[in-house]
Design a protein around this motif. Structure first.
Motif, PDB file in Angstrom:
ATOM      1  N   PHE A 270      -1.622   2.887 -14.430  1.00  0.00           N
ATOM      2  CA  PHE A 270      -0.898   3.887 -15.211  1.00  0.00           C
ATOM      3  C   PHE A 270      -0.601   5.180 -14.466  1.00  0.00           C
ATOM      4  O   PHE A 270       0.512   5.690 -14.513  1.00  0.00           O
ATOM      5  N   ALA A 271      -1.590   5.770 -13.847  1.00  0.00           N
ATOM      6  CA  ALA A 271      -1.385   7.067 -13.211  1.00  0.00           C
ATOM      7  C   ALA A 271      -0.401   6.951 -12.049  1.00  0.00           C
ATOM      8  O   ALA A 271      -0.332   5.928 -11.366  1.00  0.00           O
ATOM      9  N   ARG A 272       0.366   8.007 -11.846  1.00  0.00           N
ATOM     10  CA  ARG A 272       1.265   8.022 -10.697  1.00  0.00           C
ATOM     11  C   ARG A 272       0.440   8.073  -9.412  1.00  0.00           C
ATOM     12  O   ARG A 272      -0.616   8.720  -9.381  1.00  0.00           O
ATOM     13  N   PRO A 273       0.879   7.413  -8.343  1.00  0.00           N
ATOM     14  CA  PRO A 273       0.064   7.357  -7.128  1.00  0.00           C
ATOM     15  C   PRO A 273      -0.278   8.722  -6.541  1.00  0.00           C
ATOM     16  O   PRO A 273      -1.306   8.872  -5.871  1.00  0.00           O
ATOM     17  N   VAL A 282      -5.239   8.787  -6.506  1.00  0.00           N
ATOM     18  CA  VAL A 282      -4.929   7.464  -7.050  1.00  0.00           C
ATOM     19  C   VAL A 282      -4.369   6.546  -5.962  1.00  0.00           C
ATOM     20  O   VAL A 282      -4.711   5.356  -5.887  1.00  0.00           O
ATOM     21  N   TYR A 283      -3.530   7.088  -5.086  1.00  0.00           N
ATOM     22  CA  TYR A 283      -2.945   6.279  -4.004  1.00  0.00           C
ATOM     23  C   TYR A 283      -4.039   5.725  -3.094  1.00  0.00           C
ATOM     24  O   TYR A 283      -4.027   4.533  -2.744  1.00  0.00           O
ATOM     25  N   GLU A 284      -5.001   6.559  -2.729  1.00  0.00           N
ATOM     26  CA  GLU A 284      -6.077   6.103  -1.853  1.00  0.00           C
ATOM     27  C   GLU A 284      -6.939   5.054  -2.538  1.00  0.00           C
ATOM     28  O   GLU A 284      -7.382   4.087  -1.912  1.00  0.00           O
ATOM     29  N   VAL A 285      -7.199   5.245  -3.842  1.00  0.00           N
ATOM     30  CA  VAL A 285      -7.972   4.242  -4.584  1.00  0.00           C
ATOM     31  C   VAL A 285      -7.259   2.895  -4.554  1.00  0.00           C
ATOM     32  O   VAL A 285      -7.885   1.846  -4.316  1.00  0.00           O
ATOM     33  N   ARG A 286      -5.953   2.902  -4.767  1.00  0.00           N
ATOM     34  CA  ARG A 286      -5.204   1.640  -4.792  1.00  0.00           C
ATOM     35  C   ARG A 286      -5.170   0.982  -3.417  1.00  0.00           C
ATOM     36  O   ARG A 286      -5.214  -0.249  -3.310  1.00  0.00           O
ATOM     37  N   LYS A 287      -5.116   1.776  -2.370  1.00  0.00           N
ATOM     38  CA  LYS A 287      -5.226   1.196  -1.024  1.00  0.00           C
ATOM     39  C   LYS A 287      -6.613   0.585  -0.822  1.00  0.00           C
ATOM     40  O   LYS A 287      -6.740  -0.502  -0.247  1.00  0.00           O
ATOM     41  N   VAL A 312       2.549  -1.722  -4.570  1.00  0.00           N
ATOM     42  CA  VAL A 312       2.768  -1.241  -3.198  1.00  0.00           C
ATOM     43  C   VAL A 312       1.503  -0.704  -2.532  1.00  0.00           C
ATOM     44  O   VAL A 312       1.148  -1.145  -1.427  1.00  0.00           O
ATOM     45  N   PRO A 313       0.787   0.273  -3.105  1.00  0.00           N
ATOM     46  CA  PRO A 313      -0.386   0.795  -2.387  1.00  0.00           C
ATOM     47  C   PRO A 313      -1.446  -0.272  -2.106  1.00  0.00           C
ATOM     48  O   PRO A 313      -2.029  -0.295  -1.013  1.00  0.00           O
ATOM     49  N   ALA A 314      -1.710  -1.153  -3.072  1.00  0.00           N
ATOM     50  CA  ALA A 314      -2.703  -2.206  -2.856  1.00  0.00           C
ATOM     51  C   ALA A 314      -2.253  -3.152  -1.755  1.00  0.00           C
ATOM     52  O   ALA A 314      -3.066  -3.618  -0.949  1.00  0.00           O
ATOM     53  N   GLY A 317      -2.954  -1.548   1.579  1.00  0.00           N
ATOM     54  CA  GLY A 317      -4.368  -1.680   1.906  1.00  0.00           C
ATOM     55  C   GLY A 317      -4.738  -3.090   2.313  1.00  0.00           C
ATOM     56  O   GLY A 317      -5.524  -3.291   3.251  1.00  0.00           O
ATOM     57  N   PHE A 318      -4.175  -4.081   1.617  1.00  0.00           N
ATOM     58  CA  PHE A 318      -4.438  -5.486   1.949  1.00  0.00           C
ATOM     59  C   PHE A 318      -3.938  -5.792   3.352  1.00  0.00           C
ATOM     60  O   PHE A 318      -4.645  -6.437   4.154  1.00  0.00           O
TER      61      PHE A 318
END
Length: 495
Positions: A270-273, A282-287, A312-314, A317-318
């Motif tokens: 939900f939250a913007r990256p 949030v972006y770093e968490v998703r990575k 995208v961010p995940a 990170g992957f």
């Protein structure tokens, strides 16, 4: 059926068939006190929160003598970018809301902020979340003579404030909060005050910021960034913050402290990256989620491809963790909007292609890893896999940046019941076959917690609200038993 109801149903249908395989947005709230351009600032804040609700938006302002309200169906930019609309909202105090309906139909009378004239003066309020005893309270209030204008659970708070026997407004507001259960972030205003309140578990987010010294409430920090405001702090779980007429800020903690359990889906989807939630980018968490997913479910492949935009961010990170090249193998069309208000069945079947198209040069002949944030029904995921096959993918491996969603939500996320949740109806191998992929894997619940900097899930005292994965609901849900369950069913049928 009224004209506003017809338009709303068409708008809702348009988005349902285009994006049926993700949890639907919650809502976004915003408020500012003492600024000469309060309504314009609020509109900009709502632009930044548009991802949280795309069905309707509204702003209420106060000019020192009168309240002014503009509530519209559709996107913020469709209406509140117009000077003629902003000019109808004079004053130095304003609150705003961008909505996706989780309780109540998408009709104009449900669009927030809601406003009522009470004994002590006008009161406007907007709400992100869902009251799990909202229908139960509604039934009781109607039996006692209350007259409802809307079907939104937010109207409950207006009635509870109006019926409170306390003298001061803030005491009446707190009295109302003491009677509700569930998840909420409220922003409200009177002719003298701006108020923000967050539920005792902190399930729904709310932050406090300042613009040139003027206090601001917002659902996410990205709404502060867009207007150049300074982030001050989060509204604490269970806290009520009052901005008085003098500009003085008062913090009230009327309820016993509880262990916070913010919503995990803020980080997943939900939250913007570019927002910061709970002190975490949030972006770093998703990575981090993507990197842990790669470690838990490694695969040999030629390319990692995100399902845009939420994957995208995940996927980055992957790719970084697995040292597999990252490519944009799916191109998203950001301008679909309301192109087809009532599409034919043939157009519905092509809906996924209106929103996503394959980048054949990246996909053809490759073994690919598709990374997405979640799977709800599985319908869109299945179509995207098929699209990758048609574009020439040699093998498709699916990796999901959240655990399997097996349980519905009752706290402000529009999620189907268990009968329509793919992971609730199928095992992993059945889902793999249904989606038509060579392999399928989800991040573990402990892996998701580690991505947020926790050692894992504390099963005795969970650090987050995660019932959609675990079935562990953090509050009572009165509306799911007895008469409340019947009303919930009837409301779902009406919507």
């Amino acid at each position: 059926m009224a004209a506003d109801e017809t338009d709303a149903r068409a708008f809702s249908d348009d988005h349902d068939w285009l994006d049926a395989d993700h949890p639907r947005e919650e809502c976004g709230v915003f408020g500012i006190f003492g600024h000469p351009d309060a309504a314009a600032i609020t509109a900009l804040g709502l632009h930044a929160l548009q991802h949280r609700g795309q069905e309707a938006a509204g702003i209420v302002s106060f000019d020192g003598a009168r309240f002014h309200s503009e509530r519209r169906l559709g996107l913020v930019g469709d209406h509140f970018s117009k000077k003629s609309v902003i000019d109808q909202l004079p004053g130095m105090v304003a609150i705003g809301h961008t909505r996706y309906s989780t309780t109540g139909e998408t009709i104009l009378r449900n669009v927030q902020p809601l406003f009522a004239e009470l004994a002590g003066g006008g009161f406007a309020v907007c709400h992100n979340g869902n009251l799990t005893n909202g229908l139960t309270l509604r039934r009781q209030l109607i039996a006692e003579g209350a007259i409802y204008q809307a079907t939104s659970d937010t109207e409950v708070i207006l009635h509870l404030v109006a019926r409170s026997k306390r003298n001061r407004f803030i005491d009446r507001f707190i009295d109302a909060l003491a009677q509700i259960e569930g998840a909420y972030a409220f922003v409200g205003m009177t002719n003298k005050k701006l108020v923000g309140a967050r539920d005792p578990l902190g399930i729904r987010p709310l932050v406090l910021g300042r613009l040139d010294g003027h206090p601001i409430f917002a659902s996410e920090t990205c709404a502060l960034d867009i207007i150049g405001a300074r982030f001050e702090r989060e509204v604490e779980p269970g806290e009520v913050i009052v901005v008085h007429e003098t500009g003085e800020i008062e913090s009230i903690r009327p309820f016993p402290a509880r262990r916070p359990r913010p919503c995990l889906f803020e980080y997943v989807y939900f939250a913007r990256p570019d927002s910061v939630a709970g002190g975490r980018n949030v972006y770093e968490v998703r990575k981090n989620i993507g990197a842990i997913l790669a470690a838990e479910s490694p695969i040999a492949a030629d390319v990692v491809i995100p399902v845009p935009d939420s994957g995208v961010p995940a996927a980055i990170g992957f790719a970084q963790a697995s040292r597999i090249p990252y490519e944009l193998g799916i191109i998203r069309n950001h301008y679909v909007g309301r192109t087809f208000i009532q599409p034919t069945q043939s157009v519905r079947e092509l809906g996924v292609r209106l929103k996503h198209s394959a980048n054949r040069a990246v996909v053809s002949g490759k073994s690919i890893v598709l990374v997405d944030d979640s799977i709800v029904r599985g319908t869109t995921s299945r179509k995207i896999v098929s699209m990758m096959r048609e574009a020439g993918a040699r093998a498709v491996h699916f990796r999901i940046a959240s655990p399997p969603i097996k349980h519905p939500d009752f706290y402000g996320i529009d999620m189907p019941d268990e009968a329509k949740l793919l992971a609730a109806q199928m095992g992993l191998e059945e889902m793999r076959a249904y989606l038509g992929v060579e392999s399928l894997a989800f991040i573990s619940i402990d892996g998701l917690y580690r991505a947020l900097g926790e050692p894992g899930r504390d099963n005795a005292a969970p650090q987050f609200t995660d019932h959609y994965f675990t079935g562990d609901y953090p509050t009572p849900i009165a509306d799911l038993v007895g008469e409340g369950a019947k009303q919930l069913s009837l409301l779902a049928e009406a919507s």
